[in-house]
Design a protein around this motif. Sequence first.
Motif, PDB file in Angstrom:
ATOM      1  N   GLY A 176       7.305   9.802  -8.300  1.00 12.38           N
ATOM      2  CA  GLY A 176       6.753   8.205  -8.582  1.00 12.38           C
ATOM      3  C   GLY A 176       5.758   7.985  -7.251  1.00 12.38           C
ATOM      4  N   VAL A 177       5.334   6.893  -7.252  1.00  9.35           N
ATOM      5  CA  VAL A 177       3.961   6.558  -6.467  1.00  9.35           C
ATOM      6  C   VAL A 177       4.707   6.103  -4.943  1.00  9.35           C
ATOM      7  CG1 VAL A 177       2.672   6.073  -8.503  1.00  9.35           C
ATOM      8  CG2 VAL A 177       3.798   4.292  -7.125  1.00  9.35           C
ATOM      9  N   VAL A 178       3.721   6.414  -4.180  1.00  2.36           N
ATOM     10  CA  VAL A 178       4.037   5.928  -2.686  1.00  2.36           C
ATOM     11  C   VAL A 178       2.845   4.709  -2.574  1.00  2.36           C
ATOM     12  CG1 VAL A 178       3.600   6.542  -0.350  1.00  2.36           C
ATOM     13  CG2 VAL A 178       4.508   7.995  -1.792  1.00  2.36           C
ATOM     14  N   LYS A 179       3.369   3.723  -1.889  1.00  3.08           N
ATOM     15  CA  LYS A 179       2.639   2.607  -1.526  1.00  3.08           C
ATOM     16  C   LYS A 179       2.323   2.282   0.027  1.00  3.08           C
ATOM     17  CE  LYS A 179       3.259   0.019  -6.056  1.00  3.08           C
ATOM     18  NZ  LYS A 179       3.664  -1.273  -6.786  1.00  3.08           N
ATOM     19  N   ASN A 180       1.590   1.507   0.609  1.00  3.80           N
ATOM     20  CA  ASN A 180       1.422   1.105   1.584  1.00  3.80           C
ATOM     21  C   ASN A 180       2.196  -0.494   1.815  1.00  3.80           C
ATOM     22  OD1 ASN A 180      -0.667  -0.690   0.916  1.00  3.80           O
ATOM     23  ND2 ASN A 180      -2.361   0.644   1.822  1.00  3.80           N
ATOM     24  N   THR A 181       2.057  -1.050   2.805  1.00  2.00           N
ATOM     25  CA  THR A 181       2.548  -2.327   2.925  1.00  2.00           C
ATOM     26  C   THR A 181       1.869  -3.556   2.398  1.00  2.00           C
ATOM     27  OG1 THR A 181       1.638  -2.688   5.237  1.00  2.00           O
ATOM     28  CG2 THR A 181       3.876  -1.849   4.926  1.00  2.00           C
ATOM     29  N   ARG A 196       8.039  13.425   5.837  1.00  2.00           N
ATOM     30  CA  ARG A 196       7.565  14.387   5.112  1.00  2.00           C
ATOM     31  C   ARG A 196       7.981  14.526   3.822  1.00  2.00           C
ATOM     32  NH1 ARG A 196       8.327  16.669  10.358  1.00  2.00           N
ATOM     33  NH2 ARG A 196       6.503  17.524  11.323  1.00  2.00           N
ATOM     34  N   GLY A 197       7.551  15.438   2.708  1.00  2.00           N
ATOM     35  CA  GLY A 197       8.082  15.394   1.538  1.00  2.00           C
ATOM     36  C   GLY A 197       7.373  14.565   0.429  1.00  2.00           C
ATOM     37  N   PRO A 234       0.377  10.345  10.569  1.00  2.00           N
ATOM     38  CA  PRO A 234       1.497  10.537  10.040  1.00  2.00           C
ATOM     39  C   PRO A 234       1.979   9.165   9.402  1.00  2.00           C
ATOM     40  CG  PRO A 234       1.856  11.368  12.408  1.00  2.00           C
ATOM     41  CD  PRO A 234       0.256  10.631  12.153  1.00  2.00           C
ATOM     42  N   HIS A 235       2.601   9.178   8.319  1.00  2.00           N
ATOM     43  CA  HIS A 235       3.139   8.046   7.605  1.00  2.00           C
ATOM     44  C   HIS A 235       4.807   8.436   7.478  1.00  2.00           C
ATOM     45  CE1 HIS A 235      -0.838   7.441   6.425  1.00  2.00           C
ATOM     46  NE2 HIS A 235      -0.561   6.274   5.989  1.00  2.00           N
ATOM     47  N   PHE A 236       5.337   7.244   7.539  1.00  2.79           N
ATOM     48  CA  PHE A 236       6.955   7.127   7.635  1.00  2.79           C
ATOM     49  C   PHE A 236       7.580   6.234   6.585  1.00  2.79           C
ATOM     50  CE2 PHE A 236       5.343   8.180  11.804  1.00  2.79           C
ATOM     51  CZ  PHE A 236       6.066   9.074  12.298  1.00  2.79           C
ATOM     52  N   VAL A 275       5.331   3.127   2.583  1.00  4.73           N
ATOM     53  CA  VAL A 275       5.270   4.114   3.869  1.00  4.73           C
ATOM     54  C   VAL A 275       4.417   3.131   4.880  1.00  4.73           C
ATOM     55  CG1 VAL A 275       5.877   6.030   2.865  1.00  4.73           C
ATOM     56  CG2 VAL A 275       3.327   5.551   3.147  1.00  4.73           C
ATOM     57  N   GLY A 276       4.381   3.558   6.116  1.00  4.84           N
ATOM     58  CA  GLY A 276       3.448   2.996   7.095  1.00  4.84           C
ATOM     59  C   GLY A 276       3.639   3.808   8.299  1.00  4.84           C
TER      60      GLY A 276
END
Length: 343
Positions: free
Chosen positions: A206-211, A231-232, A241-243, A256-257
Amino acid sequence: MKIMVALSGGVDSSMSAKLLKDAGHEIEGCYMKLHEKPGYHEKNIEKVRKVGEFLGIKTHILDLQDEFRREVYEPFVRTYQNGLTPNPCALCNRTIKLGKLLEFAHQNGCERLATGHYVRVENGLLKKARDESKDQSYFLANVNPNALKSMIFPLGEMLKSEVKAKASAYPELIEIASQSESSEICFVDKTYIEILQRHTNTKTPGVVKNTNGEIIGTHEGYMHYTIGKRRGFRIDGAHEPHFVLKIDAQNNEIIVGGRDELDTYEFSTRNLNAFVSVDEILNAPNLGVKLRYRSTKIPVKIALNERGGVNGVLSYPANGVAGGQLAVFYDEEDRVLASGFIE
């Protein structure tokens, strides 16, 4: 007094039985079969029987696999499927150890049930153990308050080092005293993903989005992630780094952010498991909350919400608060007043 002791084959439960027997109580032991991990129960049952022979006590084998699957294992899987982080030990302590096992103890004529948990009971309330590094009041904070009336925790006033030293004085217990610590989740060998893969397809990219809702990368499937993981997943052109901040299970997305975006001052719970009256909890001076097992206690102000739980405002931010974990509320003397599962 006739007391049933929950025996696991480990040093803590074995020494709990020894201490109570030396104090003059009539003791019986019980080993619980909770899951179907191959080879797990056989070696533990052998140890429990040896401990029973050494102490001269009767030992029972109680098969609770069906109840454990229904009350602990299946909710564990569903919680991850819902994008939350489960707390199976909190469920197990309520429904199995201080639930079904306590019923079994009473059925066998025992007035009390004892376990090897590191926790104390003071004025009818759970209290942190003397050995704060081993304290298990957090994991027991979801139990039925009425169950505490029938419980004994012989190790609450002892340090782990003292328990192992006492056990080592007996040749029959030396092997148990020197064995490695058990894993936090008894039915997980390596990773929780191995468990989930038996029941559902975890590899759904799937996709990763920011806030801001912008797509900035891709991930392997939302169940591979928990709040705070860094990670991952792949972020396009990332230099910092993004969490993981949030998991959207319905849309198979993770948000993530930066590390600072993990900090939060507010949380809510969907229930309140109260050991005292609600008024006492709401008006307790210096109320503190732990939002994860290894987290520190943070001063908090709470108010009831319409879902039967509470809304909490922290005096300073907590990092990586995860839905599905337990919020445990302590008074200024480190006694548990209530708990609730974080939304």
